[in-house]
Design an enzyme around this catalytic site. Structure first.
Site, PDB file in Angstrom:
ATOM      1  N   ARG A 194       0.814  -1.213   0.000  1.00 45.54           N
ATOM      2  CA  ARG A 194       0.000   0.000   0.000  1.00 45.54           C
ATOM      3  C   ARG A 194       0.857   1.277   0.000  1.00 45.54           C
ATOM      4  NH1 ARG A 194      -5.355  -0.534   2.085  1.00 45.54           N
ATOM      5  NH2 ARG A 194      -6.283  -2.365   1.102  1.00 45.54           N
TER       6      ARG A 194
ATOM      7  N   ASP B  40     -14.980  12.827   7.332  1.00 43.89           N
ATOM      8  CA  ASP B  40     -13.983  11.820   6.987  1.00 43.89           C
ATOM      9  C   ASP B  40     -12.612  12.409   7.280  1.00 43.89           C
ATOM     10  OD1 ASP B  40     -14.196   9.046   5.240  1.00 43.89           O
ATOM     11  OD2 ASP B  40     -12.232   9.987   5.056  1.00 43.89           O
TER      12      ASP B  40
END
Length: 288
Positions: free
Chosen positions: A46, A150
């Site tokens: 990632r 978020d």
């Protein structure tokens, strides 16, 4: 293999166990993320693109960069890379059915309505909530708002724009599509959420493990498939904080693989699949 060993994963960048431990500590302290040692290969895959983007040769160099005060934006790139923004319109339909049949009839008698989409990702969840509310409740006679938060500023920019590929909107009921979704003439492959929906939602950046700069109370909180990234202690603290922000009788909707547990549990009753309702008076402890 011990986490204390210095063995590096094979690959483009040097990534020792010591590097992984340092990164896991940072992820937990700043964002509440729980990274088990088994996730080391996933973390490597990632984050490799971030090392390429920053021109770094090792994860040790990357950790040194993250320690700099001026690299707050890179720390957000880190959390964005380590989490998955998978969402869709009306995902987990049973939650929206509960919203429609159990909560909205109560909200019809209220002048003030507040719902929080915590971990709203690219916006499909709060827009789905907005459509469900507006279908049943005319907005003119009441103060009705959805807070959508978020941690990732890039994903919030997409949410605020409210533009999505047409195929992603196929899960929106046809009646809702014809009423609130608009074509975008300059980008025919995209569909835009209508102004009535956008006016209902306030998008804001928020780290759930930090202070929350609002008082509530909320009639419902959606926090779905967010707590899975946290360890048990952080999850339980989050449930207790949500309980403080919900009114008595308010609903908490969580993800399909999440379960309410810990000190907050006696204050809720089960109201459906991964759906909980805050009690007026906390009840006896329930089995977890």
């Amino acid at each position: 293999m011990s986490l204390a060993s210095a063995d590096a994963l094979p690959g483009e960048f040097t990534f020792t166990d010591a590097d992984f431990e340092a990164l896991a500590r940072l992820a937990r302290s700043e964002f509440g993320l729980s990274l088990a040692s088994s996730k080391k290969p996933l973390v490597y895959s990632r984050l490799a693109r971030r090392l390429r983007a920053r021109g770094l040769a090792t994860f040790h160099d990357y950790m040194a960069l993250l320690d700099r005060a001026e690299e707050a934006a890179e720390r957000l790139e880190l959390v964005s890379a380590l989490t998955t923004n998978v969402t869709s319109f009306f995902r987990e339909k049973h939650h929206f059915e509960t919203l429609r049949t159990a909560l909205i009839p109560e909200l019809a008698a209220q002048k003030r309505i507040r719902i929080w989409s915590a971990g709203c990702s690219s916006g499909q969840e709060p827009f789905s909530i907005a459509m469900t509310l507006l279908h049943a409740l005319p907005p003119g006679a009441r103060d009705m708002r959805i807070l959508a938060t978020d941690i990732d500023p890039a994903i919030l920019r997409k949410a605020r724009a409210g533009r999505y590929p047409a195929e992603e909107c196929e899960t929106v009921p046809a009646e809702f599509r014809s009423r609130w979704l608009r074509p975008t003439p300059c980008e025919p492959e995209l569909v835009e959420m209508g102004p009535e929906l956008k006016a209902l939602i306030s998008f804001a950046e928020l780290n759930l493990i930090c202070d929350w700069p609002f008082a509530g109370p909320f009639d419902a909180i959606f926090c779905r498939n967010v707590a899975i990234y946290f360890d048990q202690e952080t999850q339980q603290r989050l449930w207790s904080r949500f309980a403080e922000k919900l009114r008595a009788g308010g609903f908490l909707f969580i993800g399909h693989s999440e379960r309410l547990a810990g000190p907050a549990l006696p204050g809720f009753g089960t109201a459906g699949v991964t759906t909980y309702r805050k009690r007026a008076i906390p009840g006896p402890a329930q089995p977890t």
